[in-house]
Design a protein around this motif. Structure first.
Motif, PDB file in Angstrom:
ATOM      1  N   ASP A 235      51.400  46.311 -62.807  1.00  0.00           N
ATOM      2  CA  ASP A 235      50.232  47.102 -62.401  1.00  0.00           C
ATOM      3  C   ASP A 235      49.020  46.278 -62.014  1.00  0.00           C
ATOM      4  O   ASP A 235      48.190  46.724 -61.247  1.00  0.00           O
ATOM      5  N   THR A 236      48.879  45.081 -62.582  1.00  0.00           N
ATOM      6  CA  THR A 236      47.652  44.312 -62.347  1.00  0.00           C
ATOM      7  C   THR A 236      47.992  42.841 -62.121  1.00  0.00           C
ATOM      8  O   THR A 236      49.046  42.376 -62.553  1.00  0.00           O
ATOM      9  N   PRO A 237      47.086  42.101 -61.484  1.00  0.00           N
ATOM     10  CA  PRO A 237      47.310  40.666 -61.315  1.00  0.00           C
ATOM     11  C   PRO A 237      47.488  39.947 -62.659  1.00  0.00           C
ATOM     12  O   PRO A 237      48.302  39.048 -62.790  1.00  0.00           O
ATOM     13  N   ARG A 238      46.738  40.385 -63.684  1.00  0.00           N
ATOM     14  CA  ARG A 238      46.853  39.713 -64.989  1.00  0.00           C
ATOM     15  C   ARG A 238      48.207  39.995 -65.623  1.00  0.00           C
ATOM     16  O   ARG A 238      48.778  39.141 -66.313  1.00  0.00           O
ATOM     17  N   GLN A 239      48.708  41.204 -65.405  1.00  0.00           N
ATOM     18  CA  GLN A 239      50.038  41.522 -65.929  1.00  0.00           C
ATOM     19  C   GLN A 239      51.089  40.683 -65.201  1.00  0.00           C
ATOM     20  O   GLN A 239      52.071  40.235 -65.800  1.00  0.00           O
ATOM     21  N   ALA A 240      50.858  40.464 -63.895  1.00  0.00           N
ATOM     22  CA  ALA A 240      51.777  39.606 -63.129  1.00  0.00           C
ATOM     23  C   ALA A 240      51.773  38.192 -63.707  1.00  0.00           C
ATOM     24  O   ALA A 240      52.820  37.554 -63.854  1.00  0.00           O
ATOM     25  N   ALA A 241      50.574  37.691 -64.079  1.00  0.00           N
ATOM     26  CA  ALA A 241      50.478  36.347 -64.656  1.00  0.00           C
ATOM     27  C   ALA A 241      51.217  36.292 -65.989  1.00  0.00           C
ATOM     28  O   ALA A 241      51.882  35.302 -66.309  1.00  0.00           O
ATOM     29  N   ARG A 242      51.116  37.372 -66.768  1.00  0.00           N
ATOM     30  CA  ARG A 242      51.818  37.426 -68.053  1.00  0.00           C
ATOM     31  C   ARG A 242      53.336  37.407 -67.822  1.00  0.00           C
ATOM     32  O   ARG A 242      54.066  36.684 -68.496  1.00  0.00           O
ATOM     33  N   PHE A 243      53.793  38.191 -66.841  1.00  0.00           N
ATOM     34  CA  PHE A 243      55.232  38.239 -66.525  1.00  0.00           C
ATOM     35  C   PHE A 243      55.752  36.851 -66.148  1.00  0.00           C
ATOM     36  O   PHE A 243      56.776  36.387 -66.654  1.00  0.00           O
ATOM     37  N   VAL A 244      55.012  36.155 -65.271  1.00  0.00           N
ATOM     38  CA  VAL A 244      55.475  34.828 -64.821  1.00  0.00           C
ATOM     39  C   VAL A 244      55.506  33.857 -66.001  1.00  0.00           C
ATOM     40  O   VAL A 244      56.397  33.010 -66.100  1.00  0.00           O
ATOM     41  N   SER A 245      54.548  34.020 -66.939  1.00  0.00           N
ATOM     42  CA  SER A 245      54.489  33.066 -68.060  1.00  0.00           C
ATOM     43  C   SER A 245      55.620  33.289 -69.063  1.00  0.00           C
ATOM     44  O   SER A 245      55.939  32.377 -69.827  1.00  0.00           O
ATOM     45  N   VAL A 246      56.217  34.496 -69.109  1.00  0.00           N
ATOM     46  CA  VAL A 246      57.317  34.679 -70.070  1.00  0.00           C
ATOM     47  C   VAL A 246      58.679  34.309 -69.469  1.00  0.00           C
ATOM     48  O   VAL A 246      59.683  34.345 -70.168  1.00  0.00           O
ATOM     49  N   LEU A 247      58.719  33.956 -68.180  1.00  0.00           N
ATOM     50  CA  LEU A 247      59.955  33.374 -67.641  1.00  0.00           C
ATOM     51  C   LEU A 247      60.051  31.951 -68.205  1.00  0.00           C
ATOM     52  O   LEU A 247      59.038  31.261 -68.316  1.00  0.00           O
ATOM     53  N   GLY A 248      61.243  31.520 -68.558  1.00  0.00           N
ATOM     54  CA  GLY A 248      61.392  30.230 -69.246  1.00  0.00           C
ATOM     55  C   GLY A 248      60.949  29.047 -68.399  1.00  0.00           C
ATOM     56  O   GLY A 248      60.987  29.088 -67.170  1.00  0.00           O
ATOM     57  N   HIS A 249      60.534  27.972 -69.080  1.00  0.00           N
ATOM     58  CA  HIS A 249      60.136  26.750 -68.381  1.00  0.00           C
ATOM     59  C   HIS A 249      61.165  25.661 -68.644  1.00  0.00           C
ATOM     60  O   HIS A 249      61.464  25.353 -69.790  1.00  0.00           O
ATOM     61  N   LEU A 286      53.855  33.200 -58.986  1.00  0.00           N
ATOM     62  CA  LEU A 286      52.566  33.807 -59.342  1.00  0.00           C
ATOM     63  C   LEU A 286      51.673  33.925 -58.111  1.00  0.00           C
ATOM     64  O   LEU A 286      51.046  34.969 -57.880  1.00  0.00           O
ATOM     65  N   CYS A 287      51.646  32.869 -57.288  1.00  0.00           N
ATOM     66  CA  CYS A 287      50.819  32.910 -56.075  1.00  0.00           C
ATOM     67  C   CYS A 287      51.281  34.060 -55.168  1.00  0.00           C
ATOM     68  O   CYS A 287      50.469  34.810 -54.630  1.00  0.00           O
ATOM     69  N   SER A 288      52.612  34.211 -55.029  1.00  0.00           N
ATOM     70  CA  SER A 288      53.157  35.280 -54.180  1.00  0.00           C
ATOM     71  C   SER A 288      52.763  36.660 -54.702  1.00  0.00           C
ATOM     72  O   SER A 288      52.410  37.560 -53.928  1.00  0.00           O
ATOM     73  N   LEU A 289      52.801  36.844 -56.036  1.00  0.00           N
ATOM     74  CA  LEU A 289      52.437  38.141 -56.617  1.00  0.00           C
ATOM     75  C   LEU A 289      50.942  38.414 -56.458  1.00  0.00           C
ATOM     76  O   LEU A 289      50.532  39.542 -56.154  1.00  0.00           O
ATOM     77  N   LEU A 290      50.103  37.375 -56.634  1.00  0.00           N
ATOM     78  CA  LEU A 290      48.657  37.567 -56.483  1.00  0.00           C
ATOM     79  C   LEU A 290      48.309  37.880 -55.027  1.00  0.00           C
ATOM     80  O   LEU A 290      47.434  38.705 -54.747  1.00  0.00           O
ATOM     81  N   LEU A 291      49.012  37.230 -54.082  1.00  0.00           N
ATOM     82  CA  LEU A 291      48.811  37.566 -52.655  1.00  0.00           C
ATOM     83  C   LEU A 291      49.207  39.020 -52.420  1.00  0.00           C
ATOM     84  O   LEU A 291      48.547  39.748 -51.684  1.00  0.00           O
ATOM     85  N   GLY A 292      50.296  39.447 -53.079  1.00  0.00           N
ATOM     86  CA  GLY A 292      50.734  40.843 -52.957  1.00  0.00           C
ATOM     87  C   GLY A 292      49.690  41.816 -53.478  1.00  0.00           C
ATOM     88  O   GLY A 292      49.541  42.925 -52.980  1.00  0.00           O
ATOM     89  N   PHE A 293      48.930  41.399 -54.508  1.00  0.00           N
ATOM     90  CA  PHE A 293      47.855  42.242 -55.057  1.00  0.00           C
ATOM     91  C   PHE A 293      46.573  42.122 -54.238  1.00  0.00           C
ATOM     92  O   PHE A 293      45.515  42.583 -54.669  1.00  0.00           O
ATOM     93  N   GLY A 294      46.650  41.443 -53.078  1.00  0.00           N
ATOM     94  CA  GLY A 294      45.505  41.416 -52.169  1.00  0.00           C
ATOM     95  C   GLY A 294      44.465  40.364 -52.490  1.00  0.00           C
ATOM     96  O   GLY A 294      43.341  40.433 -51.984  1.00  0.00           O
ATOM     97  N   LEU A 295      44.806  39.373 -53.334  1.00  0.00           N
ATOM     98  CA  LEU A 295      43.847  38.304 -53.638  1.00  0.00           C
ATOM     99  C   LEU A 295      44.062  37.129 -52.692  1.00  0.00           C
ATOM    100  O   LEU A 295      45.149  36.973 -52.130  1.00  0.00           O
ATOM    101  N   GLU A 296      43.021  36.314 -52.536  1.00  0.00           N
ATOM    102  CA  GLU A 296      43.199  35.084 -51.752  1.00  0.00           C
ATOM    103  C   GLU A 296      43.663  34.002 -52.715  1.00  0.00           C
ATOM    104  O   GLU A 296      42.869  33.439 -53.473  1.00  0.00           O
ATOM    105  N   ALA A 297      44.969  33.757 -52.730  1.00  0.00           N
ATOM    106  CA  ALA A 297      45.546  32.850 -53.722  1.00  0.00           C
ATOM    107  C   ALA A 297      46.160  31.641 -53.042  1.00  0.00           C
ATOM    108  O   ALA A 297      46.654  31.727 -51.917  1.00  0.00           O
ATOM    109  N   PHE A 298      46.113  30.505 -53.745  1.00  0.00           N
ATOM    110  CA  PHE A 298      46.710  29.254 -53.266  1.00  0.00           C
ATOM    111  C   PHE A 298      47.470  28.595 -54.405  1.00  0.00           C
ATOM    112  O   PHE A 298      47.100  28.751 -55.567  1.00  0.00           O
ATOM    113  N   VAL A 299      48.507  27.848 -54.061  1.00  0.00           N
ATOM    114  CA  VAL A 299      49.142  26.964 -55.043  1.00  0.00           C
ATOM    115  C   VAL A 299      48.427  25.617 -54.949  1.00  0.00           C
ATOM    116  O   VAL A 299      48.209  25.108 -53.852  1.00  0.00           O
ATOM    117  N   CYS A 300      48.057  25.066 -56.103  1.00  0.00           N
ATOM    118  CA  CYS A 300      47.387  23.757 -56.142  1.00  0.00           C
ATOM    119  C   CYS A 300      48.385  22.706 -56.608  1.00  0.00           C
ATOM    120  O   CYS A 300      49.116  22.936 -57.575  1.00  0.00           O
TER     121      CYS A 300
END
Length: 561
Positions: A235-249, A286-300
């Motif tokens: 539902d939200t960009p922050r929820q997207a960030a949470r989802f990406v962070s629970v994928l294993g590293h 995460l960058c792809s999901l934030l772009l999908g939510f209409g933010l100006e996002a970049f990978v650094c």
């Protein structure tokens, strides 16, 4: 449920052979768990998953998948699509083979792009192909095994094409792609030469223009990112960030020592099917999901402490605020640059983020190389319109090799899948297993175990609040939890609680980790008068069957001074 007015491709996987790594595998006994292979497919916004089969030299895949050819596109959806139109659909069927071991750990075995259009020239619209799968990463030239695949058009084609026509089409597409890639390479070399002429020290900066995918193919970094909409799953960009962070590293495996990091940026399907990957995979998603939510996002691309290469995500607000997003933890940091020209006593902002240097930033349309005098993040100014600070790449050049402009060398993004995990059932299972493990552990120490179900239930609100805080950054409901615990613990008794968070669902592994924490070990091994123990598990599910698992151990006992 076949729509007779639609055209389908029926893809059958009829067993595999020559998976030589599994030559010595013994036959699994009935009821005994063994390692399994699972095949994941993506074609034109549709995803499929085979039934898991035991790993063997000749794995017994017997699965059929019905792929709709013109899903959501090709204009006139009501018309039956003919062979000539289908020949112009250059989307391959992306197949990813995953191995799951007995502990539930997944590894990526192979990633293959199947050219399905050979079926358009086949007699009676049926063709059999033996697909040789090659390994990934350092083993991308080594054969892993062969899959027998049967392709069939449904309904049958009235008129098939000649194989000369299909082969000519494939050759033309390959030439066109190769030419675009060659021109981009020429442009990138020229851009890099100009970049080095600004300052000789630039050759040590982390400016990454190409990256290798799991098959060892060099692709422009911009092609790993594109706007991705999660439908109703997030539902939200922050929820997207949470989802990406629970994928294993997990970093790509290196054979042998030497401390070098094997570089491997995964295609999105391979990352999602394995549900773990390196920091680059997390940052790209995460960058792809934030772009999908209409933010100006970049990978650094840059480094963190001790010069370790790292990637993270940045968003630029319309009021020019710069926010860094750490894709592995979901944390967000505001960036306020330090002005090196200020007098030494002037108050300077203290950076809270872990990043040290930044070499370049990119998304699906833009690429900038950092050409400020210092590449330290803390003094970096993100004025992307100022070419004396950020050297841009031509948008046209990027568009020529990245979707939607590019031809077939870049795989399309798959849609995200809803979770198949039942949160309540899984929470219960883990909790029951932990109770057994705690009781056994205490028995070994000569201690009896009495569980307090009411106290266990009272821990739920705390776990919900922890997850809410991770997702939104807002903590709520703590007063009620504390009040309930105070009422549940009588005068003269002591309460101790210890929460811990995991992204896997293995109770035994979680318990072993908990015992390594002195606080937790103190609760589990609690001695005293009227000791009552409690444990509560809460599983929060995310898309792609990713999970955040919160566990809280607690005890109450009479304080004897």
């Amino acid at each position: 449920n076949i729509d007779p007015t639609r055209r389908y491709l029926y893809l059958q996987v009829l067993g595999g052979k020559a998976f030589l790594e599994h030559l010595q595998e013994p036959e699994p006994l009935p009821g005994q768990s063994c390692s399994t292979f699972t095949l994941c497919l993506h074609f034109r916004n549709q995803r499929f998953r085979s039934k898991p089969v035991p790993c063997a030299c000749e794995p017994d895949f017997q699965d059929g998948f019905l792929l709709e050819i013109h899903k959501d596109s090709l204009g006139d959806g009501s018309k039956m699509v003919d062979a000539t139109t289908m020949l112009s659909i250059c989307d391959p069927v992306h197949m990813v083979l995953i191995k799951t071991d007995t502990c539930g750990e997944t590894t990526l075995v192979a990633s293959y792009f199947l050219e399905w259009r050979s079926v358009l020239a086949a007699e009676n619209g049926i063709t059999n192909v033996a697909v040789e799968l090659l390994g990934v990463g350092t083993e991308s030239k080594v054969s892993v095994g062969v899959l027998n695949i049967r392709l069939e058009m449904y309904p049958q084609l009235n008129k098939t094409l000649s194989s000369e026509i299909t082969n000519t089409q494939f050759t033309l597409e390959r030439q066109k792609t190769a030419e675009k890639e060659r021109l981009f390479l020429v442009y990138a070399k020229q851009w890099w030469r100009e970049y080095l002429q600004i300052r000789p020290t630039h050759n040590t900066r982390l400016v990454k223009i190409f990256a290798q995918d799991e098959n060892g193919v060099n692709r422009p970094v911009c092609s790993y990112v594109r706007p991705l909409r999660a439908g109703r799953l997030l539902d939200t960009p922050r929820q997207a960030a949470r989802f990406v962070s629970v994928l294993g590293h997990e970093s790509a495996a290196v054979i042998g020592g030497g401390g070098g990091k094997q570089e491997q940026w995964c295609t999105l399907l391979a990352f999602l099917c394995r549900s773990k990957g390196d920091c680059e995979d997390h940052a790209n998603l995460l960058c792809s999901l934030l772009l999908g939510f209409g933010l100006e996002a970049f990978v650094c691309v840059g480094t963190k402490a001790k010069g370790v290469p790292h990637t993270w995500v940045m968003t630029c607000g319309s009021d020019e605020t710069i926010t860094f997003w750490e894709s592995l933890t979901g944390h967000r940091y505001l960036h306020r640059p330090i002005n090196p020209d200020e007098p030494p006593l002037a108050e300077q902002p203290k950076p809270l983020y872990p990043y040290r240097t930044i070499g370049c930033i990119f998304n699906h349309q833009k690429f900038f190389g950092n050409c400020q005098p210092s590449d330290a993040v803390e003094v970096c100014v993100f004025d992307l319109h100022d070419e004396s600070k950020w050297k841009p790449m031509s948008g046209e050049a990027i568009k020529s090799v990245c979707p939607p402009g590019a031809t077939s060398s870049v795989p399309p993004f798959p849609p995200l899948c809803a979770s198949t995990i039942d949160a309540a059932v899984t929470s219960n299972e883990i909790e029951v297993q932990l109770r057994v493990l705690v009781s056994e552990h205490r028995k070994d120490l000569g201690l009896s175990t009495v569980w307090d179900d009411q106290l266990s239930y009272l821990l739920s609100p705390a776990l919900a609040a922890y997850e809410l805080e991770r997702t939104t950054g807002v903590s709520a409901g703590n007063e009620e939890f504390q009040d309930a615990v105070r009422r549940a613990v009588p005068d003269g008794h002591t309460f101790k609680g210890f929460p811990i968070h995991f992204v896997h669902r293995n109770a035994r592994r979680a318990f072993a980790t908990c015992l390594r924490s002195p606080f937790c070990e103190e609760i589990i091994c609690c001695r005293g008068d009227q000791v009552r123990l409690a444990v509560r598990v809460r599983v929060f599910t995310y898309p792609e069957s990713a999970c955040a698992v919160w566990i809280m151990f607690a005890c109450k006992y009479r304080s004897v001074l």
